[in-house]
Write an enzyme that holds these catalytic residues in place. Structure first.
Site, PDB file in Angstrom:
ATOM      1  CE  LYS A 111      -4.443  -1.512   1.797  1.00  0.00           C
ATOM      2  NZ  LYS A 111      -5.507  -1.286   2.760  1.00  0.00           N
ATOM      3  CE  LYS A 192      -6.090  -8.846  -1.608  1.00  0.00           C
ATOM      4  NZ  LYS A 192      -6.127  -8.263  -0.264  1.00  0.00           N
ATOM      5  CE  LYS A 195     -12.145  -4.038   0.937  1.00  0.00           C
ATOM      6  NZ  LYS A 195     -12.691  -4.675   2.095  1.00  0.00           N
TER       7      LYS A 195
HETATM    8  P1  TYM Z   1      -9.975  -6.754   4.349  1.00  0.00           P
HETATM    9  O1  TYM Z   1     -11.059  -5.784   4.629  1.00  0.00           O
HETATM   10  O2  TYM Z   1      -8.975  -6.404   3.310  1.00  0.00           O
HETATM   11  O3  TYM Z   1     -10.607  -8.141   3.938  1.00  0.00           O
HETATM   12  C1  TYM Z   1     -11.592  -8.754   4.748  1.00  0.00           C
HETATM   13  C2  TYM Z   1     -11.418 -10.255   4.749  1.00  0.00           C
HETATM   14  O4  TYM Z   1     -11.547 -10.779   3.425  1.00  0.00           O
HETATM   15  C3  TYM Z   1     -10.398 -11.567   3.113  1.00  0.00           C
HETATM   16  N1  TYM Z   1     -10.129 -11.394   1.680  1.00  0.00           N
HETATM   17  C4  TYM Z   1      -9.949 -12.412   0.832  1.00  0.00           C
HETATM   18  N2  TYM Z   1      -9.968 -13.736   1.006  1.00  0.00           N
HETATM   19  C5  TYM Z   1      -9.768 -14.500  -0.085  1.00  0.00           C
HETATM   20  N3  TYM Z   1      -9.513 -13.993  -1.317  1.00  0.00           N
HETATM   21  C6  TYM Z   1      -9.476 -12.675  -1.543  1.00  0.00           C
HETATM   22  N4  TYM Z   1      -9.258 -12.198  -2.753  1.00  0.00           N
HETATM   23  C7  TYM Z   1      -9.698 -11.804  -0.433  1.00  0.00           C
HETATM   24  N5  TYM Z   1      -9.736 -10.459  -0.283  1.00  0.00           N
HETATM   25  C8  TYM Z   1      -9.988 -10.221   1.012  1.00  0.00           C
HETATM   26  C9  TYM Z   1      -9.285 -11.008   3.971  1.00  0.00           C
HETATM   27  O5  TYM Z   1      -8.254 -11.923   4.156  1.00  0.00           O
HETATM   28  C10 TYM Z   1     -10.016 -10.688   5.246  1.00  0.00           C
HETATM   29  O6  TYM Z   1     -10.164 -11.838   6.041  1.00  0.00           O
HETATM   30  N6  TYM Z   1      -6.865  -6.094   8.220  1.00  0.00           N
HETATM   31  C11 TYM Z   1      -8.089  -6.730   7.773  1.00  0.00           C
HETATM   32  C12 TYM Z   1      -9.291  -6.307   8.571  1.00  0.00           C
HETATM   33  C13 TYM Z   1      -9.163  -6.479  10.041  1.00  0.00           C
HETATM   34  C14 TYM Z   1      -9.220  -7.711  10.748  1.00  0.00           C
HETATM   35  C15 TYM Z   1      -9.108  -7.363  12.119  1.00  0.00           C
HETATM   36  C16 TYM Z   1      -9.372  -9.039  10.350  1.00  0.00           C
HETATM   37  C17 TYM Z   1      -8.988  -5.494  10.961  1.00  0.00           C
HETATM   38  N7  TYM Z   1      -8.961  -6.012  12.218  1.00  0.00           N
HETATM   39  C18 TYM Z   1      -9.118  -8.339  13.096  1.00  0.00           C
HETATM   40  C19 TYM Z   1      -9.391 -10.011  11.342  1.00  0.00           C
HETATM   41  C20 TYM Z   1      -9.259  -9.662  12.693  1.00  0.00           C
HETATM   42  C21 TYM Z   1      -8.335  -6.349   6.324  1.00  0.00           C
HETATM   43  O7  TYM Z   1      -7.840  -5.368   5.827  1.00  0.00           O
HETATM   44  O8  TYM Z   1      -9.241  -7.152   5.696  1.00  0.00           O
END
Ligand code: TYM
Length: 327
Positions: A111, A192, A195
């Site tokens: 990022k 990957k 969004k």
């Molecule tokens: P975020 O918002 O980017 O994504 C949310 C969840 O979706 C999963 N994910 C995917 N899994 C499979 N294939 C993909 N292409 C894909 N894109 C996204 C992510 O692995 C995630 O599980 N830092 C985290 C948010 C967060 C969090 C937490 C998660 C903040 N605090 C505490 C768990 C526990 C994030 O940016 O996810």
């Protein structure tokens, strides 16, 4: 009962990647775990957000949780910013983290790559994520593959706190799907599904209308062969589509391979589109109903109240152990 926590950022449209990598497991785990599922708005502001869009997306993600099958009677659904302990414990854990370990985070590297000025929030973000998890002493964290490294850091911070101040935090385990932990872009299987990809054809948004889903899947990149076979090294695009099919239809990869033996990609992609639509259409219907009813605000209020009761106690315990003079 074991505790589960996870979160999704309200920083754009949720995709099928979020659904397969994370949300499907939220739904599965809610039946026999104490669950905390957040919309992580404090994380979303680590990159600039338009205020109106952030508010809209926050409500949309919370609503999608319920529309996808998370039952507010079984799981606590809430906004991260409604439970103040997250920010507070986030700071306490930031002071336990090292520059070097934060610099190694691949999400931070991705990022911040090529940017002239890099937000400090983006840098310390994993300490806030650790706080999210540790504040409930979660045992399991359902996430996709890309969050594994942040989970490792969380485990390190928990261990560091425990060895400095005495055993307190549960050291959490990631809970990652065997297939679909990394759903790839439809236009490039080396990336990957995300969004934030500027090409909307690269991802399927959970709120994409059925005809858009059909079009995106029919245009998805495939290799020049015709065998529907799971082989991530040699056939990454088809393997990605197979894992999406498997999740959406509830069939094993072998069952799908057998079904399309000798049929080529055309029939496979056409059916895949219908399988995805059959998951998204009812979800979208429920989404519209919940948005219209306005009930999400009550759900979020109740979820935050229950979560705060646990979180406030943890912050108090942690501050006491760290030597704060308590009020
Ligand atoms: P975020 O918002 O980017 O994504 C949310 C969840 O979706 C999963 N994910 C995917 N899994 C499979 N294939 C993909 N292409 C894909 N894109 C996204 C992510 O692995 C995630 O599980 N830092 C985290 C948010 C967060 C969090 C937490 C998660 C903040 N605090 C505490 C768990 C526990 C994030 O940016 O996810």
């Amino acid at each position: 009962m074991k505790k589960v926590l996870s979160g999704i950022q309200p920083s754009g449209q949720l995709t099928l990647g979020n659904y397969i990598g994370a949300m499907q497991n939220f739904v599965k785990l809610q039946n026999d775990h104490e669950c905390y599922f957040m919309v992580v708005d404090l994380h979303a502001i680590t990159v600039p957000q338009d205020p109106a869009a952030l508010r809209e997306q926050s409500e949309a993600v919370a609503t999608l949780y319920v529309a996808a099958g998370i039952d507010p009677a079984k799981a606590n659904i809430f906004m991260q910013s409604h439970v103040r302990g997250h920010a507070e414990l986030g700071w306490l854990l930031t002071t336990l983290s090292y520059m070097g370990e934060l610099e190694r985070m691949t999400q931070f590297k991705d990022k911040s790559a090529g940017k002239e000025s890099i937000g400090t929030g983006l840098f310390v973000y994993p300490a806030l994520m650790a706080a999210d998890i540790l504040i409930y002493n979660a045992d399991l964290v359902p996430v996709g593959d890309d969050q594994k490294q942040h989970l490792e850091l969380t485990r390190d911070l928990a261990g560091r706190f425990n060895s400095r101040y005495g055993d307190y935090f549960t050291v959490p385990e990631p809970y990652i799907p065997k297939i679909g932990a990394r759903v790839m872009s439809l236009d490039d299987a080396s990336k990957k599904m995300s969004k934030s990809n500027p090409n909307p054809g690269s991802f399927i948004a959970l709120l994409d209308p059925p005809d858009v889903v059909r079009k995106k899947i029919s245009r998805a990149t495939t290799d020049s062969g015709r065998e529907v076979k799971f082989d991530p090294a040699d056939k990454p695009e088809v393997s990605n589509l197979l894992s999406i099919y498997s999740h959406c239809a509830g069939l094993s990869i072998e069952q799908i391979e057998a079904k399309y033996e000798g049929q080529g990609y055309g029939a496979f992609k056409k059916d895949l589109a219908e399988v995805v639509v059959s998951v998204l259409e009812p979800l979208q219907q429920r989404y519209r109903e919940i948005r219209e009813s306005g009930e999400i605000h009550n759900i979020l209020r109740q979820g935050a109240e229950r979560a705060a009761a646990v979180a406030d106690q943890t912050v108090r315990d942690v501050k006491e152990r760290m030597g704060f003079l308590l009020p």
